[in-house]
Design a protein around this motif. Structure first.
Motif, short mmCIF file in Angstrom:
data_model
loop_
_atom_site.label_atom_id
_atom_site.label_comp_id
_atom_site.label_asym_id
_atom_site.label_seq_id
_atom_site.Cartn_x
_atom_site.Cartn_y
_atom_site.Cartn_z
N GLN A 1 0.90 -1.00 -0.03
CA GLN A 1 -0.02 -0.14 -0.05
C GLN A 1 0.93 1.37 -0.15
OE1 GLN A 1 -2.98 -0.26 -0.56
NE2 GLN A 1 -3.33 -2.48 0.09
N TYR A 2 2.02 1.04 0.82
CA TYR A 2 2.98 2.49 0.76
C TYR A 2 3.57 2.71 -0.56
CZ TYR A 2 1.91 2.48 5.84
OH TYR A 2 1.50 2.52 6.86
N GLU A 3 3.79 1.43 -1.19
CA GLU A 3 4.47 1.74 -2.63
C GLU A 3 3.32 2.38 -3.57
OE1 GLU A 3 5.20 -2.15 -4.02
OE2 GLU A 3 7.06 -2.37 -2.83
N GLN A 4 2.11 2.24 -3.28
CA GLN A 4 1.18 3.04 -4.24
C GLN A 4 0.80 4.30 -3.88
OE1 GLN A 4 -2.74 0.75 -5.14
NE2 GLN A 4 -1.93 -0.84 -4.12
N THR B 1 -11.97 10.03 -0.70
CA THR B 1 -12.23 9.51 -1.98
C THR B 1 -11.81 8.03 -2.06
OG1 THR B 1 -12.15 11.61 -2.92
CG2 THR B 1 -12.06 9.78 -4.52
N THR B 2 -10.57 7.78 -1.53
CA THR B 2 -10.02 6.46 -1.80
C THR B 2 -11.15 5.44 -0.86
OG1 THR B 2 -7.77 7.33 -1.98
CG2 THR B 2 -7.89 5.05 -1.30
N SER B 3 -11.31 6.07 0.30
CA SER B 3 -12.20 4.88 1.31
C SER B 3 -13.48 4.83 0.67
CB SER B 3 -12.06 5.83 2.67
OG SER B 3 -13.04 6.93 2.45
N THR B 4 -13.99 5.74 -0.10
CA THR B 4 -15.35 5.44 -0.85
C THR B 4 -15.54 4.64 -1.98
OG1 THR B 4 -15.13 7.44 -1.94
CG2 THR B 4 -16.28 7.78 0.14
N ASN C 1 -11.54 1.25 -0.87
CA ASN C 1 -10.30 0.68 -0.25
C ASN C 1 -9.69 1.35 0.74
OD1 ASN C 1 -7.62 -0.22 -0.78
ND2 ASN C 1 -7.14 0.34 -2.86
N PHE C 2 -9.87 0.61 1.84
CA PHE C 2 -9.65 1.01 3.22
C PHE C 2 -8.33 0.95 3.42
CE2 PHE C 2 -14.32 -0.24 3.63
CZ PHE C 2 -14.79 1.20 3.66
#
Length: 310
Positions: free
Chosen positions: A79-82, A272-275, A278-279
């Motif tokens: 996830q941190y790479e993204q 926006t990412t959480s909606t 992608n928690f």
């Protein structure tokens, strides 16, 4: 006679020692009564969510085949790479840093001027002005953003002559329109912190300055401002944290203009990412944003402390 003297001297010693032990134990109980509820709430609503966000940031979703069931597994730094590859996230960081570099000095400058005016003996009606300066902070952030959004809209604003000729909600000015809202809301709050610091300055210092022939302007510049530097540093740290957490005003302004995207600020990126949803990636964005906030606040404190000791 010697026995009587010994008893007389031993009794007060014993009498003084026992209450001291009882008082110390009593204080420990009182401290626990006040600290334990805070510690429980602090752990439940602050430490536990932070720990959960860090945990989710190391998780990733895997599927068996194209339509297989989704399972969460440990993904390490995936996830941190993204996060570090996200141009939108880092563009939003740069945007709010530019925002803070302009808005924070303006807001704290106004707060300092307001506080100095309230502390001046030349100003009358201080209670009214103190309430008037602080009143915008009592307005909820969403309500303030909606109100200013109407004022900025050409078709809704009572100042249509201005808003029709100057696009305050356009891509070139919308960031500074938001800065105006934030300044309007928080200048009074920061003013009260600085004003409280001014009230704690001993009156003898002002009296000595007046005896030396200093004017009110000279006292403000040479006495008051240097003595409230710690309050200015405190409000500066609060403002840096608030700048990186900017969310309410841009989110509300999205209903008035298309110039604000879903990735306009870092918190909008997280939202926006959480909606999507992608928690896990949203948690990684949040952790990186929290670390950046800590680093910037720490650097600001170090720089201000170094200048204070020079």
């Amino acid at each position: 006679m010697s026995t009587t003297t010994s008893a007389a001297t031993d009794f007060p010693r014993t009498g003084r020692a026992a209450p001291a032990r009882r008082t110390r134990g009593h204080h420990r109980g009182a401290i626990a009564i006040f600290v334990v509820p805070f510690g429980i709430l602090f752990s439940l609503f602050y430490l536990l969510p932070i720990g959960y966000a860090v945990y989710r940031s190391f998780q990733t979703v895997e599927r068996e085949g194209t339509f297989g069931p989704a399972t969460e597994v440990f993904g390490g730094l995936v996830q941190y790479e993204q996060v570090f590859a996200s141009d939108a996230f880092w563009a939003s960081i740069g945007r709010v840093l530019l925002f803070g570099a302009v808005q924070v000095p303006v807001m704290l400058g106004l707060a300092l001027v307001f506080a100095l005016l309230l502390d001046s003996p030349l100003i009358r009606g201080k209670k009214f002005y103190r309430l008037a300066f602080f009143a915008p902070y009592a307005v909820p952030g969403v309500i303030a953003a909606i109100m200013w959004g109407f004022l900025y809209s050409p078709s809704l604003s009572p100042f249509s002559v201005l808003t029709s000729n100057v696009d305050l909600l356009g891509s070139g000015l919308v960031l500074w329109s938001i800065a105006n809202v934030v300044t309007w809301v928080y200048a009074g709050y920061n003013m009260l912190i600085i004003y409280s610091a001014l009230q704690s300055i001993p009156g003898e210092i002002y009296e000595a300055a007046r005896i030396d022939g200093a004017s009110q302007l000279r006292i403000a510049w040479s006495v008051k401002i240097p003595l409230v530097v710690p309050a200015l540093v405190l409000t500066g740290v609060f403002s840096i944290i608030g700048t990186l957490q900017l969310l309410t005003e841009p989110q509300v302004f999205r209903t008035f203009t298309t110039s604000i995207s879903s990735t306009f600020t870092p918190n909008l990126v997280v939202y926006t990412t959480s909606t999507v949803p992608n928690f896990n990636l949203a948690a990684a964005f949040s952790v990186v944003l929290a670390l950046l906030t800590f680093v910037l606040s720490f650097v600001f404190l170090r720089l201000t402390q170094r200048k204070a000791f020079q």
